[in-house]
Design a protein around this motif. Structure first.
Motif, PDB file in Angstrom:
ATOM      1  N   ASN A  46      48.402  67.458  46.493  1.00 51.69           N
ATOM      2  CA  ASN A  46      49.753  67.652  45.975  1.00 51.69           C
ATOM      3  C   ASN A  46      50.290  69.040  46.307  1.00 51.69           C
ATOM      4  N   TYR A  59      44.879  68.630  43.520  1.00 50.41           N
ATOM      5  CA  TYR A  59      45.153  67.206  43.324  1.00 50.41           C
ATOM      6  C   TYR A  59      45.515  66.988  41.864  1.00 50.41           C
ATOM      7  N   ASP A  60      46.645  66.342  41.626  1.00 45.67           N
ATOM      8  CA  ASP A  60      47.112  66.079  40.268  1.00 45.67           C
ATOM      9  C   ASP A  60      46.936  64.613  39.916  1.00 45.67           C
ATOM     10  N   GLU A  61      46.526  64.391  38.687  1.00 43.87           N
ATOM     11  CA  GLU A  61      46.392  63.049  38.136  1.00 43.87           C
ATOM     12  C   GLU A  61      47.123  63.037  36.807  1.00 43.87           C
ATOM     13  N   SER A  62      47.927  62.014  36.569  1.00 40.02           N
ATOM     14  CA  SER A  62      48.699  61.952  35.336  1.00 40.02           C
ATOM     15  C   SER A  62      48.825  60.501  34.887  1.00 40.02           C
ATOM     16  N   THR A  96      46.999  64.693  31.694  1.00 38.16           N
ATOM     17  CA  THR A  96      46.990  65.213  33.058  1.00 38.16           C
ATOM     18  C   THR A  96      45.652  65.869  33.373  1.00 38.16           C
ATOM     19  N   GLU A  98      44.296  68.400  36.717  1.00 42.96           N
ATOM     20  CA  GLU A  98      44.470  69.009  38.027  1.00 42.96           C
ATOM     21  C   GLU A  98      43.100  69.437  38.533  1.00 42.96           C
ATOM     22  N   THR A 100      41.370  71.471  41.512  1.00 46.98           N
ATOM     23  CA  THR A 100      41.672  72.414  42.590  1.00 46.98           C
ATOM     24  C   THR A 100      40.380  72.764  43.312  1.00 46.98           C
ATOM     25  N   GLY A 115      43.305  70.612  32.446  1.00 42.53           N
ATOM     26  CA  GLY A 115      44.160  69.612  31.836  1.00 42.53           C
ATOM     27  C   GLY A 115      43.484  68.909  30.671  1.00 42.53           C
TER      28      GLY A 115
END
Length: 119
Positions: A46, A59-62, A96, A98, A100, A115
């Protein structure tokens, strides 16, 4: 009542620990591997940032979840008139996580998690 609340909290915390362990077990094999393999497995990040010869890939997850209402608690006739205490309305909560990755020399060196849904 207190025993059941303690049991529920223990199960929830235990579930979070298990989720964190599963996430780490999935991510640990990427450390020491080329960043191209990371992108091939997880897709395009992302966000990315480079400083001091280190590239950071985020990378983001939500996800959104619903927490049902909890009724008031208490014993006695006042329970029928609004309860003795407690009680919470239903809530919609956004979770969420994240991840990294730090990459140096084209190789993943480490990762960090941030998160409320990382485990």
């Amino acid at each position: 009542m207190r025993r059941s609340v303690s049991f529920i909290l223990a199960v929830l915390v235990g579930g979070c620990v298990n989720q964190l362990a599963q996430r780490q077990a999935f991510l640990n094999p990427f450390v020491g591997r080329p960043d191209s393999e990371l992108v091939r497995q997880l897709g395009v990040p992302n966000r990315s940032y480079e400083t001091g010869g280190v590239k950071y890939l985020a990378y983001d997850e939500s996800r959104v979840t619903f927490v049902p209402a909890l009724p008031p608690y208490g014993l006695g006739p006042w329970w029928a008139y609004g309860g003795y205490g407690g009680g919470f309305p239903p809530q919609v909560v956004t979770l969420t996580c994240e991840t990294t990755f730090a990459v140096a020399g084209g190789v993943v060196k480490s990762y960090t998690l941030r998160g409320n849904a990382c485990g």
